[in-house]
Design an enzyme around this catalytic site. Structure first.
Site: not given
Length: 697
Positions: A309, A429
């Site tokens: 991220e 994810e």
């Protein structure tokens, strides 16, 4: 990830998130030679089943052109002898009519020179037996293994080996990683120890049990910041690196494909790159130099992910963000490839900014891939759903068209940008952001519909999925699922679709006579089989009727099954379909909830509530002038379990301090509680300093 969810919640309205690892192949090789080849053309086909599980399998097909060069595209046809079906394919477009299957080239592999080969793979489903096809035809010419017209006897040679997918075929290897699981909130914890976020130490037994659940890949997030020394060497603690290697080796020994990364460092220090580029890049490069060296000789089943991220604070905007992430990804690629050993060809995973699926972010990563021009790269994004639904705010209580479109748009963008070009994609994810508190933030049936559709659509787009689990799903010591119904739906979605319905609850008011109730079936390509209570089939025409997609449960059946009609669920039915898992339907007796006056403080205020069999869906808050009150004042509907929460055991409805923190002092707020039966109740609260008064009028 847990603490970052709250920080990123607002920007994730359109942000997608995913994760997966890799598994060993047991290849059952079938080399098929059949009859009637033509002299001007010839071909050889190797068909194998690298892996097989109950109801599903992965197939691999290699075509060798023995005749004149094929320059304008190819078409391979065969028949499945046991009724198998193809559910997902890569490096080819596969269609079927009954048992007859046709695979055609995609754009980049349309040509096959003489003695050249192309390969493609697929996932399929089977029942009973999974017999290999016995004959293939390439562009209408039966493949015999030579270029003559003589007739040869059909032979099938079967061998069994344990092997990795062919080097360079990244799409096939990533397909073999499906499905994947995240070992979250352990080695990625930001404290001094892997237990600092509440999970126990990772054990070999845990990984064994995860593998037994059917997962083929595992993403092991790793945060290095607390274990990395200062400049200029930025040395990683030997004991910590050894611990990471120990866990990785356990996973590899279990047959997993494994992914490790630099995880929460992304927001701890890497995000300072816009204003501290030299030091951040030096630390990042030092970290990857040490990690790459430590794992240079590890199994090819290990993958490395550049950063989790990625994000940047105080940047000048999108252009600088893109430039900085490209610099990180490019530096990571150079360091790992230059470290030699298996790292020279190891699969490397590169994310978009924020692991977002927004088109601009995807385009930025495409530019990096074009520059690197490396066939062993994987793109990754994360996905936690349409934000109002994902956290239950702004009235986002249902898996509706907006939620579905947000998902399909996200997956389409990454598939069109990467998969269509033969570049594999991992959803590193996925889940729902509300899960960070508990899985009850989103209503059970709506949650199940979301995961059923996500698994299905990921398959159609050839995206490998990795479930985010920070301990809230699979017990780290109990080895049990906290929500068996949810994981059953997720597992089913790996291979097929399941039928669902407009609701999993049928409400009958106790204060009224029972009437027939109708649900809309979402068949999702299945057919309705029947309705059952426990092991007893209900009688069609008497207990229920079906007209098109309308399932009606008769008043007489509801009356019989509801018994004494105590508040709550009186009976549980299951709608069964031709594929997938059954759909649970609760027959619920309720009356409109009753609330009482209350006093309290802004830090502790609970409304006595007789729920009377009903359940709370959402809450609105408005001032007397009609403007929105409380947090997220762009909507009247507040966030479930953040602004308010029901406590069914204690018979209370709590208004949280976070709600009162953004309520104007001295103002009267009108609350409207919406329940799943359709009932609504109006209530009033007034805040005076730290004191709160609640009334019914």
């Amino acid at each position: 990830m847990a603490d970052m969810r709250d920080k990123l919640r607002k920007i994730r309205w359109r942000v997608g998130l995913l994760a997966t690892g890799m598994a060993s192949l047991l290849a059952g090789m079938g080399v098929v030679a059949v009859t009637d080849a033509q002299a001007a053309a010839g071909c050889r086909v190797v068909y194998s089943v690298p892996s097989q599980w109950q109801g599903g399998f992965s197939g691999s097909v290699s075509i060798t052109n023995l005749g004149d060069p094929i320059t304008n595209g190819w078409r391979l046809t065969w028949a499945f002898p046991s009724g198998q079906t193809v559910t997902q394919a890569w490096s080819a477009t596969v269609t079927a009519s009954g048992s007859q299957v046709t695979a055609t080239n995609v754009g980049y592999n349309a040509s096959i020179p003489t003695n050249g080969s192309v390969s493609f793979g697929f996932n399929g489903s089977w029942t009973g037996t999974n017999t290999n096809p016995s004959s293939f035809a390439l562009n209408g010419v039966t493949c015999t293994g030579d270029t003559t017209t003589t007739t040869s006897t059909t032979t099938t040679t079967t061998t069994t080996t344990t092997t990795n997918p062919p080097a360079g075929d990244a799409m096939a290897r990533v397909a073999e990683m499906q499905p994947g699981w995240n070992l979250g909130n352990s080695l990625d914890a930001t404290g001094a120890d892997e237990t600092s976020w509440g999970n126990p130490r990772i054990t070999e037994a845990l990984l064994d049990n995860v593998r037994a659940q059917g997962f083929k890949s595992i993403r092991i997030p790793v945060t290095w910041s607390a274990h990395q020394g200062g400049a200029p060497s930025y040395t990683i603690e030997a004991t910590y690196l050894a611990r990471v290697k120990e866990v990785v080796n356990w996973a590899l020994a279990d047959g997993f494909y494994v992914m490790i990364n630099i995880h929460h460092d992304s927001w701890q220090w890497i995000n300072a790159m816009p204003t501290d580029r030299t030091n951040v890049l030096a630390r990042y490069n030092a970290a990857w130099t040490q990690i790459a060296t430590a794992f240079r000789d590890a199994s090819p089943k290990l993958m490395l992910e550049s950063v989790n991220e990625p994000q940047f604070a105080n940047s000048s905007g999108d252009a600088q963000n893109a430039q900085l992430l490209n610099e990180l990804n490019t530096s990571f690629h150079r360091i790992v490839r230059g470290s030699g050993g298996n790292n020279a060809t190891r699969l490397l995973v590169l994310p978009t900014l924020h692991t977002s699926s927004e088109q601009a972010r995807v385009d930025e990563l495409v530019a990096t891939f074009n520059t690197l021009n490396d066939p062993n790269l994987i793109a990754t994004f994360h996905f936690y759903g349409y934000w109002p639904f994902s956290v239950n705010v702004a009235g986002g209580t249902k898996f509706d068209a907006a939620v579905q479109k947000d998902l399909t748009d996200s997956f389409d963008r990454v598939a069109n940008a990467f998969v269509a070009r033969g570049i594999p994609v991992i959803l590193g994810e996925y889940g729902l952001l509300g899960f960070d508190r508990h899985t009850g933030t989103i209503q059970q049936g709506e949650k199940l519909k979301f995961f059923e559709f996500l698994g299905h659509y990921a398959r159609t787009k050839k995206i490998t999925t990795m479930l985010w689990d920070n301990g809230q799903h699979f017990g780290r010591t109990s080895y049990q699922w906290s929500d068996p119904e949810l994981i059953a739906q997720i597992k089913s979605s790996w291979t097929t679709r399941s039928g669902t319905a407009s609701s999993d609850q049928v409400f009958s008011a106790k204060s009224s006579a029972i009437t027939a109730k109708t649900l809309t079936l979402n068949l999702n390509g299945t057919s309705f089989v029947g309705l059952r209570q426990g092991s007893t089939d209900l009688v069609r025409g008497t207990d229920y009727t079906v007209s098109g997609d309308q399932l009606t449960i008769t008043a007489s059946a509801i009356t019989r099954l509801s018994g004494s009609r105590a508040y709550g669920t009186n009976a549980t039915l299951s709608a069964r379909f031709s594929a997938g898992v059954p759909w649970r339907i609760n027959l619920v007796t309720y009356d409109k909830p009753v609330l009482q006056n209350a006093t309290g403080t802004t830090s502790a205020f609970a409304i006595p509530t007789q729920f009377r069999g009903d359940q709370l869906a959402t809450m609105e808050a408005k001032y007397a002038d009609g403007s929105n009150a409380g947090p997220h004042n762009w909507t009247s509907y507040k966030e479930f379990d953040v602004a308010f929460a029901p406590d069914y055991a204690a018979s209370t409805t709590t208004l949280k301090p976070e709600f009162f923190a953004e309520v104007t002092d001295g103002s009267r707020v009108t609350l409207t509680f919406h329940y799943w039966s359709g009932a609504t109740v109006t209530y009033y609260v007034t805040k005076s300093g730290t004191s709160v008064t609640g009334t019914l009028s």
